[in-house]
Enzyme design. Structure first.
Site, PDB file in Angstrom:
ATOM      1  N   GLU A  55      -3.264  28.958  43.547  1.00 27.25           N
ATOM      2  CA  GLU A  55      -3.739  30.214  42.959  1.00 27.25           C
ATOM      3  C   GLU A  55      -5.076  30.625  43.556  1.00 27.25           C
ATOM      4  O   GLU A  55      -5.318  31.815  43.810  1.00 27.25           O
ATOM      5  CB  GLU A  55      -3.837  30.082  41.435  1.00 27.25           C
ATOM      6  N   HIS A  73       2.439  27.681  29.274  1.00 32.30           N
ATOM      7  CA  HIS A  73       3.155  28.921  29.607  1.00 32.30           C
ATOM      8  C   HIS A  73       3.028  29.952  28.492  1.00 32.30           C
ATOM      9  O   HIS A  73       3.895  30.795  28.325  1.00 32.30           O
ATOM     10  CB  HIS A  73       4.642  28.639  29.861  1.00 32.30           C
TER      11      HIS A  73
END
Lengths: 410, 337
Positions: free
Chosen positions: B60, B129
């Site tokens: 990321e 998540h």
């Protein structure tokens, strides 16, 4: 099988500390001219022996030898020497400016001048540089205004960065010099992104990034090599191994076990380990890597093996953690003295010309300094208006910043 | 106009911008050939080629860093962080780099990137998540933070975000990708097709950043929400029988303070809801702003209904999620105060 010995934790420790005499006798230095020069279109693996070697051109007598000799004409060499001397004169004045309270902070690049100057000269003017705080030589070798650089350091009324940045964190789009960050290593993968964009647009310009030996430990270093390799970005990934990250020797970045150039191997990238104090070797390696990048052959990792001859910054005292005088004993010498010796040996330069040039450059820097100081110095002003601190947070100022600017009352 | 769910609307926004602007690129983990784990970029690589829509390494920080470099060059990268929960490795590049580049370079270099990322709970995603990290980014000078609640808004806001010359964090409430969700997890899922905001123009349009929407006018209490919680707030107002004015903030930073202040000055009461943890959440900022701007109009304490200050617990989704029952209770208390 039973483990008979208790486990031991290894904490790296430099061989020598303050009070010890400098000693580099165990440093293995291949002879100048001995490293082979692969073709610029060679497979990456065919360069990998070079990550454990050392590319050197100037020998101990100042002669240029071997296949890496870039065979530069004397005028180019003299320009290189002049830029290095100018960088040194600039550093000297700004260091003293900090000592006399004209600014808060300064960082010299003493002993590392060949890195930025030779690399700037080997790159094209339109190539984009993503430097650390110790590549002021890039701006100088691109003939950028000394006054402009000094105004940044003084955060004065002519500071284009409007007093927002710590001294030496220059930015110049016009000079192809990316805004410097104090968060180390961030520029390395950004350079890869810039290079990817250049390739996407079918441009002709490549990118070059610099990072210190210490900062190769950061994740961003890894990301740069991964993304650079994956997308074969046209970028030079330069590691300036100056042995010291403030007080931590390069062993704390993993340098005890391998070289920094060897980081290239695991990524499938070509790697070169270069004598960073040898102007000709730095120039030749940069030229080699730039030629590859321009041929769509992707990044090259270059370790520039050098020594940080001065303190990390004006806030640092290296005598507290390393032997005094180590820089003077560095086996690869001083980049300015070595190039001077080479030019003298060629019969195109003399001690008298050298001394006269130092005087001339000192005067140029002094004149620039006087002009910059006339626009203000840190603490005494004048500065740009403090109300500008709310500008450029966003392209258009939102209501809450307008409100806060009113509250500041300027 | 065609009926679109939020995934299709987001894809349509990227499609429009890829078509209009050759400097727009889309990349991220699994977004290329496969079209993204939530299918938001499905078909875009096939349409625009892999030079413009491509997969990235699982890094990321590397995704954001390269986007910053591309932005400095002059491109407009649109990157996906697969889950907002994965964005933390990239925070240095977002907070120290993208957000400050214009400022620290005196306007010479900018980072006009859009960071799309599915966020929020309600899908049994567990603690990695389900998070709502918006307050980390609203706290940063130089970043804009946008969260849509309908397909129509999602497309118009994403186009505005891509066209914006500053970095934008665009959090997509993944629980409502396929249909609005009012928090009643035990009821059948409603598809977007039955919702008026699923009528989405196929071409270009934009919804300016920094503008909230009054999604239910009312006089009794102001209910501030964004993302999935807009739908929960609407359900709660009906169920509590309270004439709440529900405001969908849409952009958190810069905030539409005028719409909020006008509403609270009218109603005299304010309830703030978000999925994110309570302490240091964006609700605290909203509460302070309402107090600063509307103190003399307030007839009740400002209330917050939020996620608890715990990691998101997998097996206790509905005990954690601030559903309509908790919001309705806060509305009743606000009215009784």
């Amino acid at each position: 099988m039973k483990n008979e010995l208790p486990l031991e934790l290894h904490i790296p420790e430099p061989k020598l500390r303050p009070g010890d005499a400098p000693d580099f006798s165990d440093m293995k230095l291949p002879a100048a001219g001995s490293a082979p020069r692969p073709d610029t279109h060679a497979q990456a693996r065919d360069t990998h022996h070079l990550v454990y070697d050392l590319i050197r051109v100037l020998d101990d007598d100042g002669k240029a030898v071997g296949p890496w000799n870039p065979k530069l004409d004397p005028e180019t060499l003299k320009r290189g020497l002049r830029y290095m001397l100018l960088t040194r004169a600039y550093d000297d004045r700004m260091q003293r400016a900090q000592r006399t309270g004209k600014t808060s902070f300064y960082m010299t690049c003493t002993g590392e001048e060949a890195v930025a100057v030779a690399q700037a000269m080997a790159l094209d003017r339109g190539d984009m540089c993503f430097p650390t705080y110790r590549q002021q030589g890039l701006l100088i070798a691109r003939d950028w205004s000394l006054v402009d650089m000094m105004c940044q350091i003084y955060s004065n009324s002519r500071d284009r960065l409007k007093g927002r940045q710590l001294p030496v964190m220059y930015s110049s789009k016009e000079a192809g010099f990316f805004s410097i960050s104090g968060n180390l290593g961030t520029q390395f993968p950004q350079a890869v992104g810039w290079a990817m964009a250049s390739a996407y647009k079918g441009d002709r310009h490549i990118a070059a990034a610099w990072i210190g030996d210490g900062s190769t430990s950061e994740g961003d270093f890894h990301h740069a090599l991964t993304f650079g390799a994956v997308y074969r970005a046209p970028v030079l990934l330069n590691i300036v191994n100056n042995q010291w990250a403030i007080s931590s020797f390069q062993g704390f970045a993993g340098g005890e076990l391998t070289t920094f150039a060897a980081r290239a191997v695991g990524f499938g990238l070509p790697g070169l380990r270069v004598d960073g104090n040898d102007f000709l070797a730095v120039y030749a390696a940069t030229q080699w890597a730039a030629e590859r990048a321009r041929a769509n052959l992707g990044p090259t990792v270059i370790e520039l093996f050098t020594y940080r001859a001065s303190a990390h910054s004006t806030s640092d005292d290296p005598d507290r953690y390393r032997p005094a005088g180590e820089g003077k004993c560095w086996p690869l010498g001083d980049p300015v003295e070595r190039l001077k010796r080479h030019l003298t040996g060629l019969g195109v330069w003399s001690d008298a010309e050298h001394d006269a040039q130092i005087l001339e450059l000192t005067e140029i820097v002094r004149t620039a300094g006087k002009e910059a100081e006339s626009y203000g110095t840190l603490g005494t002003g004048p500065t740009v208006s403090a109300s500008t601190m709310f500008d450029d947070v966003f392209k258009e100022m939102p209501w809450h910043l307008r409100q806060q600017r009113q509250q500041l009352g300027i | 106009m065609v009926a679109m769910n939020m995934i299709q609307a987001l894809r349509s926004a990227m499609d429009v911008m890829l078509e209009r602007d050759p400097d727009v690129l889309v990349f991220g983990e699994d977004v290329g050939f496969f079209g993204g784990v939530f299918r938001c970029t499905e078909g875009l690589q096939q349409k625009y080629g892999k030079r413009r829509v491509f997969d990235s390494p699982i890094a990321e920080a590397g995704i954001i860093a390269t986007a910053v470099g591309m932005g400095a060059y002059g491109l407009r990268p649109v990157v996906e962080i697969q889950f907002a929960d994965y964005i933390y490795p990239a925070t240095d590049q977002l907070i120290s780099e993208a957000a400050r580049l214009r400022y620290r370079s005196g306007g010479e270099f900018t980072a006009p990137l859009t960071v799309r990322s599915p966020y929020g709970g309600g899908i049994f995603g567990g603690q990695t998540h389900s998070q709502s990290p918006e307050a980390i980014f609203t706290h940063v000078a130089g970043l804009k933070t946008v969260i849509p609640s309908t397909p129509y808004d999602a497309k118009g806001l994403l186009i505005a975000a891509i066209e914006d010359d500053d970095p934008v964090i665009f959090f997509e409430p993944k629980r409502i990708y396929n249909g609005p969700f009012d928090g009643h997890h035990d009821r059948p899922v409603t598809p977007w097709a039955k919702h008026p905001a699923s009528e989405v123009p196929e071409g270009y349009y934009r919804i300016d950043l920094g503008k909230a929407a009054i999604v239910r006018p009312g006089d009794a209490v102001t209910l501030l929400a964004y993302g999935t919680m807009v739908h929960v707030a609407l359900a709660a107002a009906e169920e509590a029988g309270v004439d709440a004015e529900v405001i969908d903030l849409r952009t958190l930073n810069p905030l539409d303070i005028e719409t909020i202040v006008a509403s609270v000055r009218k109603t005299g009461r304010c309830v703030i809801v978000h999925e994110a943890t309570r302490t240091g959440g964006f609700g605290g900022e909203l509460s302070a702003l309402v107090q600063e701007h509307c103190f003399h109009h307030l007839e009740a304490p400002i209330a917050r209904v939020t996620g608890w200050d715990t990691p998101y617990p997998h097996a206790f989704e509905w005990e954690y999620f601030p559903g309509p029952k908790r919001v309705a209770e806060a509305l009743r208390q606000a009215m009784e105060a």
